[in-house]
Design an enzyme around this catalytic site. Structure first.
Site, PDB file in Angstrom:
ATOM      1  N   TRP A  48     -11.597  -2.561  -8.746  1.00 41.40           N
ATOM      2  CA  TRP A  48     -12.283  -2.220 -10.005  1.00 41.40           C
ATOM      3  C   TRP A  48     -12.990  -0.876  -9.894  1.00 41.40           C
ATOM      4  CZ3 TRP A  48     -10.759  -5.004 -13.962  1.00 41.40           C
ATOM      5  CH2 TRP A  48     -10.403  -6.342 -13.781  1.00 41.40           C
ATOM      6  N   HIS A  52       2.627   3.145  -8.899  1.00 43.91           N
ATOM      7  CA  HIS A  52       2.444   1.703  -9.139  1.00 43.91           C
ATOM      8  C   HIS A  52       3.660   1.132  -9.875  1.00 43.91           C
ATOM      9  CE1 HIS A  52      -1.487   1.922  -7.524  1.00 43.91           C
ATOM     10  NE2 HIS A  52      -2.045   2.560  -8.534  1.00 43.91           N
ATOM     11  N   ASN A  92       1.326   3.373  -2.908  1.00 46.43           N
ATOM     12  CA  ASN A  92       1.876   3.789  -4.218  1.00 46.43           C
ATOM     13  C   ASN A  92       1.371   5.174  -4.617  1.00 46.43           C
ATOM     14  OD1 ASN A  92       2.972   1.257  -4.317  1.00 46.43           O
ATOM     15  ND2 ASN A  92       1.529   0.451  -5.826  1.00 46.43           N
ATOM     16  N   ARG A 128      -5.453  -2.116   8.499  1.00 48.47           N
ATOM     17  CA  ARG A 128      -6.666  -2.903   8.234  1.00 48.47           C
ATOM     18  C   ARG A 128      -6.331  -4.023   7.254  1.00 48.47           C
ATOM     19  NH1 ARG A 128      -7.912   2.342   6.272  1.00 48.47           N
ATOM     20  NH2 ARG A 128      -7.311   2.522   4.084  1.00 48.47           N
ATOM     21  N   ARG A 154     -11.662   1.848  -9.091  1.00 49.22           N
ATOM     22  CA  ARG A 154     -10.706   2.929  -9.399  1.00 49.22           C
ATOM     23  C   ARG A 154     -10.921   3.454 -10.822  1.00 49.22           C
ATOM     24  NH1 ARG A 154      -5.258   2.279  -6.047  1.00 49.22           N
ATOM     25  NH2 ARG A 154      -6.259   1.560  -4.154  1.00 49.22           N
ATOM     26  N   ARG A 172      -0.572   8.874 -10.164  1.00 45.91           N
ATOM     27  CA  ARG A 172      -0.635   7.677  -9.317  1.00 45.91           C
ATOM     28  C   ARG A 172       0.042   6.464  -9.965  1.00 45.91           C
ATOM     29  NH1 ARG A 172      -3.937   7.225  -5.272  1.00 45.91           N
ATOM     30  NH2 ARG A 172      -4.309   5.029  -5.721  1.00 45.91           N
ATOM     31  N   ARG A 209       0.223   7.636  -2.704  1.00 39.88           N
ATOM     32  CA  ARG A 209       0.801   8.707  -1.878  1.00 39.88           C
ATOM     33  C   ARG A 209       2.261   8.956  -2.230  1.00 39.88           C
ATOM     34  NH1 ARG A 209      -1.137   6.057   3.443  1.00 39.88           N
ATOM     35  NH2 ARG A 209      -1.801   4.500   1.909  1.00 39.88           N
ATOM     36  N   LEU A 224      11.240 -20.407  -3.979  1.00 38.29           N
ATOM     37  CA  LEU A 224      10.193 -19.507  -3.473  1.00 38.29           C
ATOM     38  C   LEU A 224       8.963 -19.505  -4.383  1.00 38.29           C
ATOM     39  CD1 LEU A 224       9.461 -16.933  -1.585  1.00 38.29           C
ATOM     40  CD2 LEU A 224      10.236 -15.609  -3.542  1.00 38.29           C
ATOM     41  N   ARG A 270       1.784  -4.917   6.206  1.00 35.00           N
ATOM     42  CA  ARG A 270       1.073  -3.898   5.419  1.00 35.00           C
ATOM     43  C   ARG A 270       1.870  -2.610   5.498  1.00 35.00           C
ATOM     44  NH1 ARG A 270      -5.189  -2.657   4.320  1.00 35.00           N
ATOM     45  NH2 ARG A 270      -4.845  -0.937   2.877  1.00 35.00           N
ATOM     46  N   ASP A 278       0.830  -1.204   0.000  1.00 33.74           N
ATOM     47  CA  ASP A 278       0.000   0.000   0.000  1.00 33.74           C
ATOM     48  C   ASP A 278       0.869   1.260   0.000  1.00 33.74           C
ATOM     49  OD1 ASP A 278      -2.274   1.504   0.033  1.00 33.74           O
ATOM     50  OD2 ASP A 278      -2.843   1.042   2.093  1.00 33.74           O
ATOM     51  N   GLU A 312       1.094 -13.375  12.528  1.00 29.42           N
ATOM     52  CA  GLU A 312       1.610 -12.164  13.185  1.00 29.42           C
ATOM     53  C   GLU A 312       1.466 -11.007  12.204  1.00 29.42           C
ATOM     54  OE1 GLU A 312       2.740 -11.985  16.328  1.00 29.42           O
ATOM     55  OE2 GLU A 312       2.196 -14.091  16.537  1.00 29.42           O
TER      56      GLU A 312
HETATM   57  C1  FPP Z   1      -2.298   0.163  -3.229  1.00 31.21           C
HETATM   58  O1  FPP Z   1      -1.712   1.442  -3.173  1.00 31.21           O
HETATM   59  C2  FPP Z   1      -1.671  -0.583  -4.303  1.00 31.21           C
HETATM   60  C3  FPP Z   1      -2.346  -1.207  -5.289  1.00 31.21           C
HETATM   61  C4  FPP Z   1      -3.800  -1.251  -5.372  1.00 31.21           C
HETATM   62  C5  FPP Z   1      -1.620  -1.877  -6.383  1.00 31.21           C
HETATM   63  C6  FPP Z   1      -0.410  -2.610  -5.937  1.00 31.21           C
HETATM   64  C7  FPP Z   1       0.370  -2.993  -7.116  1.00 31.21           C
HETATM   65  C8  FPP Z   1       1.715  -2.957  -7.173  1.00 31.21           C
HETATM   66  C9  FPP Z   1       2.568  -2.599  -6.047  1.00 31.21           C
HETATM   67  C10 FPP Z   1       2.415  -3.364  -8.387  1.00 31.21           C
HETATM   68  C11 FPP Z   1       2.170  -4.810  -8.600  1.00 31.21           C
HETATM   69  C12 FPP Z   1       3.131  -5.400  -9.476  1.00 31.21           C
HETATM   70  C13 FPP Z   1       2.915  -6.520 -10.138  1.00 31.21           C
HETATM   71  C14 FPP Z   1       4.048  -7.153 -10.776  1.00 31.21           C
HETATM   72  C15 FPP Z   1       1.587  -7.129 -10.297  1.00 31.21           C
HETATM   73  P1  FPP Z   1      -2.642   2.703  -3.409  1.00 31.21           P
HETATM   74  O2  FPP Z   1      -2.687   2.994  -4.851  1.00 31.21           O
HETATM   75  O3  FPP Z   1      -3.988   2.467  -2.790  1.00 31.21           O
HETATM   76  O4  FPP Z   1      -1.846   3.804  -2.624  1.00 31.21           O
HETATM   77  P2  FPP Z   1      -2.480   5.032  -1.818  1.00 31.21           P
HETATM   78  O5  FPP Z   1      -3.253   4.426  -0.671  1.00 31.21           O
HETATM   79  O6  FPP Z   1      -1.275   5.784  -1.373  1.00 31.21           O
HETATM   80  O7  FPP Z   1      -3.344   5.800  -2.772  1.00 31.21           O
END
Ligand code: FPP
Length: 264
Positions: free
Chosen positions: A87, A55, A40, A212, A89, A51, A42, A149, A206, A38, A225
């Site tokens: 979805w 990502h 990305n 949450r 978004r 945004r 911000r 892994l 997280r 979480d 944990e």
């Molecule tokens: C939540 O941050 C993040 C997501 C919904 C997408 C997570 C995806 C990636 C980290 C990339 C994934 C990569 C692959 C290879 C599939 P947010 O956008 O809700 O952040 P915010 O709460 O700061 O707005």
């Protein structure tokens, strides 16, 4: 490149990543680590970027964390990449997120194969766009013989959806007289979850300061944990990952018993 990484210092006088890694590996390692990636958006906003730039940067963190998870000896790394709620978004953001598996898996597939990583996915596969499905299937097939892994992407995943699907399957078995109602127990339910072949997560991380679960692995996290950090996902690095594992290794897991209790 790894040498350079391993020589990197945690702080001015702190132990190196390499020393911390060695110490972490000498203790109990969580078999399964699940991460809610979480922050990305911000991360991007703080840099006046769109945004999707967050990502994209988050995708690079996935590579970094996969590598260190492998080095630590973690068996399964489940990453929450797209939820059934995502979805909602803007279309442009969804389109971008749906292209990321393709970019990630194409760019890093040789590296994943070399590292003996096996790619897997949980979630509603059918509802993904064809190009996303193709990239995932290609990576799953190309890494299917690897036994290192498991890099498990939760993509179009929602825990309530997963449970509803499991209930439907079990109800159908009962309707068909293939099972008796008395046979419905925790292990039967578990065997119908998308994670039936995986151990439960020992540790949930997280990022970004949110505390949450957001419909993530609600059943599977019953005895995990939790580690919450203020660090935004694109800034989450090897040191942060080691800190989470070090924190885990300090915990006293009792699974509902009193073992290790000092007697209060
Ligand atoms: C939540 O941050 C993040 C997501 C919904 C997408 C997570 C995806 C990636 C980290 C990339 C994934 C990569 C692959 C290879 C599939 P947010 O956008 O809700 O952040 P915010 O709460 O700061 O707005």
């Amino acid at each position: 490149m790894l040498d350079k990484l391993l020589r990197k210092k945690t702080g001015e006088n702190g132990p190196s990543i390499s020393d911390r890694l060695t110490k972490v590996k000498s203790r109990t390692i969580p078999s399964h680590v699940a991460i809610i990636m979480d922050g990305n958006g911000r991360w991007a906003r703080r840099r006046s970027l769109p945004r999707i730039a967050g990502h994209h940067e988050g995708m690079k963190t996935v590579r970094k964390i996969t590598r260190i998870a492998n080095d630590i000896g973690i068996k399964v790394l489940t990453l929450y990449a797209f939820s059934t709620e995502n979805w909602k978004r803007p279309k442009m953001e969804i389109d971008f997120l749906m292209k990321l598996p393709g970019e990630f898996l194409t760019t890093y597939l040789p590296e994943l194969i070399e590292q003996n990583v096996r790619v897997e996915m949980i979630g509603n596969f059918d509802a993904l766009p064809p190009h996303t499905k193709e990239a995932i299937v290609k990576a799953i097939e190309a890494t299917s013989k690897n036994d290192g892994l498991i890099l498990n992407f939760a993509m179009n995943y929602g825990s309530r959806l997963e449970m509803a699907m499991a209930v439907k399957e079990i109800a159908q078995l009962a309707v068909n007289n293939e099972i008796a109602i008395e046979e419905i127990d925790e292990s039967l339910i578990e065997s119908h979850l998308m994670t039936s072949h995986l151990p439960e997560p020992d540790l949930l991380i997280r990022t970004s300061g949110e505390v949450r679960l957001s419909n993530f692995m609600l059943w599977q996290l019953a005895y995990s944990e939790f580690s919450f950090t203020e660090v935004l996902w694109p800034d989450f690095d090897e040191s942060c990952m080691l800190s989470a594992i070090e924190e885990f290794q300090m915990r006293n897991r009792r699974f509902g018993s009193v073992e290790g209790d000092k007697g209060n």
